[in-house]
Write a protein that holds these residues in place. Structure first.
Motif, PDB file in Angstrom:
ATOM      1  N   LYS A   1       0.847  -1.179   0.000  1.00  0.00           N
ATOM      2  CA  LYS A   1       0.000   0.000   0.000  1.00  0.00           C
ATOM      3  C   LYS A   1       0.890   1.238   0.000  1.00  0.00           C
ATOM      4  O   LYS A   1       2.074   1.156   0.273  1.00  0.00           O
ATOM      5  CB  LYS A   1      -0.878   0.006   1.247  1.00  0.00           C
ATOM      6  N   SER A   2       0.276   2.357  -0.306  1.00  0.00           N
ATOM      7  CA  SER A   2       1.025   3.608  -0.176  1.00  0.00           C
ATOM      8  C   SER A   2       1.135   3.917   1.311  1.00  0.00           C
ATOM      9  O   SER A   2       0.401   3.390   2.129  1.00  0.00           O
ATOM     10  CB  SER A   2       0.315   4.729  -0.922  1.00  0.00           C
TER      11      SER A   2
ATOM     12  N   ARG B   1       1.923   7.119   4.345  1.00  0.00           N
ATOM     13  CA  ARG B   1       2.118   8.539   4.648  1.00  0.00           C
ATOM     14  C   ARG B   1       3.605   8.754   4.891  1.00  0.00           C
ATOM     15  O   ARG B   1       4.312   7.843   5.301  1.00  0.00           O
ATOM     16  CB  ARG B   1       1.308   8.936   5.876  1.00  0.00           C
ATOM     17  N   SER B   2       4.066   9.959   4.636  1.00  0.00           N
ATOM     18  CA  SER B   2       5.506  10.217   4.736  1.00  0.00           C
ATOM     19  C   SER B   2       6.035   9.941   6.144  1.00  0.00           C
ATOM     20  O   SER B   2       7.136   9.423   6.294  1.00  0.00           O
ATOM     21  CB  SER B   2       5.844  11.638   4.291  1.00  0.00           C
TER      22      SER B   2
ATOM     23  N   THR C   1       1.809  14.139   6.637  1.00  0.00           N
ATOM     24  CA  THR C   1       0.504  13.616   6.262  1.00  0.00           C
ATOM     25  C   THR C   1       0.371  13.314   4.776  1.00  0.00           C
ATOM     26  O   THR C   1      -0.605  12.701   4.373  1.00  0.00           O
ATOM     27  CB  THR C   1      -0.607  14.598   6.661  1.00  0.00           C
ATOM     28  N   ASN C   2       1.319  13.737   3.953  1.00  0.00           N
ATOM     29  CA  ASN C   2       1.224  13.471   2.516  1.00  0.00           C
ATOM     30  C   ASN C   2       1.447  11.992   2.230  1.00  0.00           C
ATOM     31  O   ASN C   2       2.294  11.349   2.841  1.00  0.00           O
ATOM     32  CB  ASN C   2       2.251  14.295   1.745  1.00  0.00           C
ATOM     33  N   THR C   3       0.697  11.457   1.296  1.00  0.00           N
ATOM     34  CA  THR C   3       0.838  10.067   0.909  1.00  0.00           C
ATOM     35  C   THR C   3       1.951   9.923  -0.123  1.00  0.00           C
ATOM     36  O   THR C   3       2.005  10.671  -1.094  1.00  0.00           O
ATOM     37  CB  THR C   3      -0.492   9.544   0.328  1.00  0.00           C
TER      38      THR C   3
END
Length: 98
Positions: free
Chosen positions: A14-15, A17-18, A65-67
């Protein structure tokens, strides 16, 4: 008819979050450099058993919070030698990100 075989190599689940990506990387000995300038990336360093050092840019994100896209995670793992071929299974890597 049988399903197509799964490709060999890194199979991201899965992707991430940073902040979770950084947590997983740190658990495998990756040191994150200080953010400098206006950029949205930090440099991640990892020392290998033979004494050599590998590094790559790690997306910083806004407050973590960036994916991070799957392709980026795959590239980071390959550059930092955190692949199944290097002894780090996908399950180990993604469980460290929790």
């Amino acid at each position: 008819m049988n399903p197509p075989p799964k490709p060999v190599g890194i199979q991201p689940k899965k992707s991430l979050r940073s902040r979770n990506l950084k947590k997983a990387l740190k658990s495998f000995g990756v040191e994150l450099g200080a953010k400098s300038g206006k950029g949205s990336h930090v440099i991640g360093y990892r020392f290998l058993a033979d004494g050599s050092r590998v590094s790559t840019a790690i997306p910083n994100g806004k407050g973590g919070t960036n994916t991070v896209p799957l392709g980026t995670i795959r590239s980071i793992r390959r550059k930092l030698k955190l692949t199944p071929a290097d002894g780090v299974s996908d399950e180990d890597f993604y469980s460290a990100a929790k």
